[in-house]
Motif scaffolding. Structure first.
Motif, short mmCIF file in Angstrom:
data_model
loop_
_atom_site.label_atom_id
_atom_site.label_comp_id
_atom_site.label_asym_id
_atom_site.label_seq_id
_atom_site.Cartn_x
_atom_site.Cartn_y
_atom_site.Cartn_z
N GLN A 64 29.91 69.98 40.53
CA GLN A 64 31.19 70.49 40.99
C GLN A 64 31.08 71.88 41.60
OE1 GLN A 64 33.22 67.96 40.41
NE2 GLN A 64 34.50 68.94 41.93
N PRO A 96 39.07 67.43 44.22
CA PRO A 96 37.92 66.54 44.32
C PRO A 96 37.12 66.60 43.01
CG PRO A 96 37.50 68.57 45.51
CD PRO A 96 38.92 68.64 45.02
N ALA A 132 33.48 65.20 41.34
CA ALA A 132 32.24 64.43 41.45
C ALA A 132 31.84 63.99 40.05
CB ALA A 132 31.15 65.29 42.07
N ASN A 164 31.96 60.24 44.03
CA ASN A 164 33.05 61.20 44.20
C ASN A 164 34.39 60.51 44.04
OD1 ASN A 164 31.30 63.32 44.69
ND2 ASN A 164 31.07 62.69 46.83
#
Lengths: 104, 393
Positions: free
Chosen positions: A5, A36, A38, A43
């Motif tokens: 991240q 977002p 990950a 993702n």
């Protein structure tokens, strides 16, 4: 060890270890923000269900009551109630296992 | 792991016993609180000399006198010290001859001046000044040479912390530490106070059961002493201020501090004032307060101390460069004379922890090769002391 991240400009939260189920706000984040995220599976994104003040934590996955809460790749306590993804994780739903009289 | 060849060495001072210093200073050690002023004054007369003072050396329990003695001996053996001058009052409880002898086992010149035997302050100043000048001149001919990174010994500390410490400065320092350990250097951390609540995690990271048990006994010992004084660390933490800052549990608070030690196995754990042996990651039993822990890290053999801060701590140490790392941009802007390295890009999202860790790693090597830190160039190195646990009697 990879901080999945931590790459990218303008990041607004940090996942301190890949095995964590909480991330920490690097700014005051608003309810409804889409961030977002990950993970080992690829993702994705997460929608905050509450506002998260700077340096406070939110859940990145569903954490059931009595489930492990992780940060820095370690256990920081257990959930005292179900915590939903994008929700604030703090003293109202997270309890220590190492405070006096417990866990020792 | 990315390694540029030029980064794997630094320019250090090779000592007669084979160890490497990153500084080459005459160190003036006061042996007892009553000799502090004479020690400070003589060091002032010799440019480049460092002075170490403390509030101990007399009127203490046997156990504390032993802890003070071994700390002084090992501070003198620190490879940044080229030569040592001991300033004794004469009637103190500790044994100056033993300290000089054991310090000298590191094959460096050690001299003693005894104030009561040298005709008081002025007599001692004359004697001390001549001895100091002679030793300073003798060590001045030593030159830096290229040495491998495995000769590096780094101490770790965090202080004047804020939420940016646990989120950026400490984890970024942990990345640099992992890299140093991977290259066979040595790193020493302590702050037993900060371990309470995460001791099970450090026990798990210990090389073997014996090391784990030593670590746990340090935590138990500190908790017992704190409880005996009527306080309770485990009950009072995290504090209301910590909770307002986002910390929910004691485990989380402690992890935010110990994350600066990275993720390597702990090779051994030492009592305060002991000297580390070998390479890898080590723990030294110590309090969190700066004067005492920095003396403990330096006695253990640290050549440099990497110090992560949020609000900005000023202090250095007499002959060990202290490198200040900060992730709070307001502190970086407000205190340019304290902060060496700005890692606030981790908080603003412009830099990853790995990138910040790489910059810390590079700065540690630059300081090892001679670059002065802010605290060194400021001359802010007088807040020093030695840890003791018993009463003053």
């Amino acid at each position: 060890m990879v901080d999945q991240q931590t790459q990218g400009q303008g990041r607004r939260h940090i996942l301190l270890h890949p095995s964590d189920n909480t991330a920490t706000a690097l700014a005051d984040l608003q309810k409804g923000e889409i961030l977002p995220l990950a993970s080992g599976k690829g993702n994705s994104s997460i929608t905050l269900t509450e506002s998260i003040p700077f340096a406070h934590k939110f859940a990145t996955t569903f954490i059931p009551q009595a489930g492990e809460v992780r940060k820095y790749g370690e256990l920081i306590g257990e959930a005292s109630q179900d915590i939903h993804p994008g929700g604030l994780v703090h003293i109202h739903n997270l309890v220590s296992q190492r405070s006096r009289g417990q866990g020792r | 792991m990315r390694e540029m060849k030029g980064n794997l060495t630094f320019m250090g001072f090779r000592r007669a016993n084979g160890e490497v210093g990153v500084r080459n200073q005459l160190a003036v050690f006061s042996l007892v609180t009553c000799a502090n002023e004479a020690a400070i004054h003589v060091a002032r007369q010799v440019p480049g000399a460092a002075v170490f003072t403390h509030q101990n050396g007399c009127g203490q329990t046997q156990a504390d006198m032993e802890m003070v003695s071994r700390t002084l001996i090992h501070l003198g053996q620190n490879p940044n010290v080229g030569a040592a001058l001991l300033v004794s009052l004469g009637c103190e409880g500790l044994n100056p001859s033993r300290i000089a002898e054991e310090m000298g086992q590191s094959k460096k010149p050690v001299e003693i001046v005894r104030i009561q035997q040298e005709g008081g302050y002025f007599g001692a100043m004359a004697e001390a000044g001549l001895k100091a000048q002679k030793m300073a001149q003798a060590i001045s001919t030593l030159r830096r040479e290229e040495v491998g990174i495995e000769e590096l010994v780094l101490g770790l500390k965090c202080g004047a912390s804020d939420p940016t410490s646990g989120l950026a400065a400490n984890p970024a320092l942990g990345k640099a530490v992992d890299r140093l350990i991977g290259l066979n250097a040595a790193v020493i951390f302590g702050e037993t106070t900060e371990v309470i609540g995460a001791e099970h995690i450090l026990a798990k990271r210990s090389k073997n059961r014996e090391v784990a048990e030593k670590l746990l006994s340090f935590v138990d010992g500190l908790e017992r002493r704190v409880k005996a004084s009527g306080s309770d660390i485990r009950g009072g933490n995290p504090s209301a201020g910590n909770i307002a800052g986002g910390i929910s549990t004691l485990e989380e608070k402690s992890l935010g501090s110990i994350v600066k030690s990275g993720s390597s196995l702990i090779q051994d754990a030492y009592e305060y004032g002991e000297r580390k042996r070998g390479r890898g990651l080590f723990f030294v039993d110590s309090p969190g307060r700066e004067p005492e822990i920095m003396a403990g890290l330096s006695a253990a053999g640290s050549q440099i101390i990497a110090f992560a801060t949020g609000l900005g701590a000023p202090q250095g140490f007499p002959f060990v460069p202290v490198l200040k790392i900060c992730a709070n941009w307001k502190t970086v802007a407000r205190l340019p004379d304290f902060i060496d390295l700005d890692v606030s890009g981790v908080i603003s999202g412009e830099e990853s922890l790995e990138e910040a860790g790489d910059r810390i790693f590079a700065e540690i090597l630059a300081v090892a090769s001679g670059k002065g830190t802010k605290a060194e160039t400021l001359g802010y190195s007088g807040s020093t002391n030695i840890y003791t646990t018993g009463p003053i009697v």
